[in-house]
Design a protein around this motif. Structure first.
Motif, PDB file in Angstrom:
ATOM      1  N   MET A   2      20.006 -11.657 -19.387  1.00 54.79           N
ATOM      2  CA  MET A   2      20.880 -12.523 -18.305  1.00 54.79           C
ATOM      3  C   MET A   2      22.501 -11.315 -18.564  1.00 54.79           C
ATOM      4  O   MET A   2      22.813 -11.104 -19.608  1.00 54.79           O
ATOM      5  N   PHE A   3      22.950 -11.209 -17.733  1.00 56.58           N
ATOM      6  CA  PHE A   3      24.321 -10.700 -17.137  1.00 56.58           C
ATOM      7  C   PHE A   3      25.227 -10.997 -16.041  1.00 56.58           C
ATOM      8  O   PHE A   3      24.442 -11.905 -15.305  1.00 56.58           O
ATOM      9  N   GLN A   4      26.789 -11.207 -16.628  1.00 56.51           N
ATOM     10  CA  GLN A   4      27.451 -12.223 -15.694  1.00 56.51           C
ATOM     11  C   GLN A   4      27.412 -13.756 -15.460  1.00 56.51           C
ATOM     12  O   GLN A   4      26.950 -13.774 -13.852  1.00 56.51           O
ATOM     13  N   GLY A   5      25.950 -14.352 -16.452  1.00 59.74           N
ATOM     14  CA  GLY A   5      26.100 -15.188 -15.990  1.00 59.74           C
ATOM     15  C   GLY A   5      24.952 -15.468 -14.581  1.00 59.74           C
ATOM     16  O   GLY A   5      24.446 -16.537 -14.356  1.00 59.74           O
ATOM     17  N   SER A   6      23.804 -14.490 -15.241  1.00 54.23           N
ATOM     18  CA  SER A   6      22.841 -14.398 -13.708  1.00 54.23           C
ATOM     19  C   SER A   6      21.499 -14.430 -15.149  1.00 54.23           C
ATOM     20  O   SER A   6      21.932 -13.160 -15.641  1.00 54.23           O
ATOM     21  N   LEU A   7      21.009 -14.617 -14.923  1.00 57.17           N
ATOM     22  CA  LEU A   7      19.052 -14.069 -15.373  1.00 57.17           C
ATOM     23  C   LEU A   7      18.175 -13.827 -14.163  1.00 57.17           C
ATOM     24  O   LEU A   7      18.427 -14.102 -13.160  1.00 57.17           O
ATOM     25  N   TYR A   8      17.657 -13.128 -14.893  1.00 56.30           N
ATOM     26  CA  TYR A   8      17.145 -11.407 -14.159  1.00 56.30           C
ATOM     27  C   TYR A   8      15.551 -11.670 -14.573  1.00 56.30           C
ATOM     28  O   TYR A   8      15.166 -12.020 -15.818  1.00 56.30           O
ATOM     29  N   ASN A   9      14.605 -11.297 -13.914  1.00 56.41           N
ATOM     30  CA  ASN A   9      13.236 -11.494 -14.374  1.00 56.41           C
ATOM     31  C   ASN A   9      12.946 -10.682 -12.863  1.00 56.41           C
ATOM     32  O   ASN A   9      13.601 -10.893 -11.632  1.00 56.41           O
ATOM     33  N   VAL A  10      11.308 -10.280 -13.543  1.00 58.12           N
ATOM     34  CA  VAL A  10      10.256  -9.893 -12.071  1.00 58.12           C
ATOM     35  C   VAL A  10       9.147  -9.928 -11.918  1.00 58.12           C
ATOM     36  O   VAL A  10       8.823 -10.686 -13.291  1.00 58.12           O
ATOM     37  N   ASN A  11       9.246 -11.108 -10.782  1.00 60.74           N
ATOM     38  CA  ASN A  11       7.938 -11.611 -10.548  1.00 60.74           C
ATOM     39  C   ASN A  11       6.699 -10.669 -10.464  1.00 60.74           C
ATOM     40  O   ASN A  11       6.462  -9.759 -10.500  1.00 60.74           O
ATOM     41  N   GLY A  12       5.452 -11.409  -9.959  1.00 63.82           N
ATOM     42  CA  GLY A  12       4.184 -10.939  -9.773  1.00 63.82           C
ATOM     43  C   GLY A  12       4.318  -9.880  -8.356  1.00 63.82           C
ATOM     44  O   GLY A  12       3.175  -9.158  -8.745  1.00 63.82           O
ATOM     45  N   GLN A  13       4.886 -10.000  -7.475  1.00 63.71           N
ATOM     46  CA  GLN A  13       4.758  -9.160  -6.692  1.00 63.71           C
ATOM     47  C   GLN A  13       5.805  -7.853  -6.449  1.00 63.71           C
ATOM     48  O   GLN A  13       5.885  -7.053  -6.104  1.00 63.71           O
ATOM     49  N   GLY A  14       6.714  -8.006  -8.404  1.00 61.56           N
ATOM     50  CA  GLY A  14       7.124  -6.894  -8.651  1.00 61.56           C
ATOM     51  C   GLY A  14       9.150  -7.087  -7.902  1.00 61.56           C
ATOM     52  O   GLY A  14       9.622  -5.846  -8.133  1.00 61.56           O
ATOM     53  N   ASP A  15       9.009  -8.151  -7.617  1.00 57.72           N
ATOM     54  CA  ASP A  15      10.532  -8.841  -6.711  1.00 57.72           C
ATOM     55  C   ASP A  15      11.776  -8.653  -8.160  1.00 57.72           C
ATOM     56  O   ASP A  15      11.523  -9.868  -9.485  1.00 57.72           O
ATOM     57  N   LEU A  16      12.151  -8.380  -7.971  1.00 56.39           N
ATOM     58  CA  LEU A  16      13.305  -8.515  -9.451  1.00 56.39           C
ATOM     59  C   LEU A  16      14.786  -9.230  -8.580  1.00 56.39           C
ATOM     60  O   LEU A  16      14.821  -9.246  -7.550  1.00 56.39           O
ATOM     61  N   LEU A  17      14.201 -10.123  -9.363  1.00 58.79           N
ATOM     62  CA  LEU A  17      15.144 -11.990  -8.847  1.00 58.79           C
ATOM     63  C   LEU A  17      16.409 -11.977  -9.982  1.00 58.79           C
ATOM     64  O   LEU A  17      16.578 -11.916 -11.083  1.00 58.79           O
ATOM     65  N   ARG A  18      17.557 -12.293  -9.173  1.00 57.58           N
ATOM     66  CA  ARG A  18      18.619 -12.967  -9.808  1.00 57.58           C
ATOM     67  C   ARG A  18      18.813 -14.430  -9.617  1.00 57.58           C
ATOM     68  O   ARG A  18      18.660 -15.360  -8.495  1.00 57.58           O
ATOM     69  N   ILE A  19      18.669 -15.306 -11.116  1.00 56.93           N
ATOM     70  CA  ILE A  19      19.171 -16.848 -10.823  1.00 56.93           C
ATOM     71  C   ILE A  19      20.576 -17.578 -11.460  1.00 56.93           C
ATOM     72  O   ILE A  19      20.537 -16.748 -12.631  1.00 56.93           O
ATOM     73  N   ARG A  20      21.164 -17.757 -10.910  1.00 62.28           N
ATOM     74  CA  ARG A  20      22.925 -17.508 -10.455  1.00 62.28           C
ATOM     75  C   ARG A  20      22.750 -19.223 -11.813  1.00 62.28           C
ATOM     76  O   ARG A  20      22.485 -20.257 -10.548  1.00 62.28           O
ATOM     77  N   LEU A  21      22.568 -19.073 -12.324  1.00 61.54           N
ATOM     78  CA  LEU A  21      22.724 -20.284 -13.557  1.00 61.54           C
ATOM     79  C   LEU A  21      23.535 -21.912 -12.967  1.00 61.54           C
ATOM     80  O   LEU A  21      23.283 -22.384 -12.834  1.00 61.54           O
TER      81      LEU A  21
END
Length: 101
Positions: free
Chosen positions: A1-20
């Motif tokens: 988590m960084f500045q209220g967002s959760l980050y993940n990398v999906n199976g296609q290699g996309d770096l995702l930001r989820i603003r909670l």
């Protein structure tokens, strides 16, 4: 988590930001093709940085890549020779302490 967002990398290699708070998902970048093709990988998050340690199939090298979560861009990449014990071990469990950005 960084500045209220959760980050993940999906199976296609996309770096995702989820603003909670807003419940919004956005692709902010993509990891390298080499990282997407890895057969062994470990990742660590530290502040605004993602670090991935990986090995490609049949390779005797380990690669360490870092990405800036704000921009999704790769900030560094280092490849080093792996010992035979590391490169050939099928059940290797890796852990990684992320360096400070």
């Amino acid at each position: 988590m960084f500045q209220g967002s959760l980050y993940n990398v999906n199976g296609q290699g996309d770096l995702l930001r989820i603003r909670l708070k807003k419940a919004r998902l956005r692709v902010v970048g993509r990891v390298s093709g080499a990282a997407r093709d890895a057969v062994k990988a470990a990742s660590a998050w530290n502040g605004n940085s993602l670090t991935i340690l990986f090995q490609r199939n049949g390779s005797d090298r380990l690669t360490l890549e870092s990405y800036d979560l704000r921009t999704g861009k790769r900030t560094s990449a280092i490849s080093v020779a792996a010992s035979e014990e590391v490169a050939d071990h099928d059940l290797l469990l890796w852990s990684l302490a992320a360096p400070k950005p």
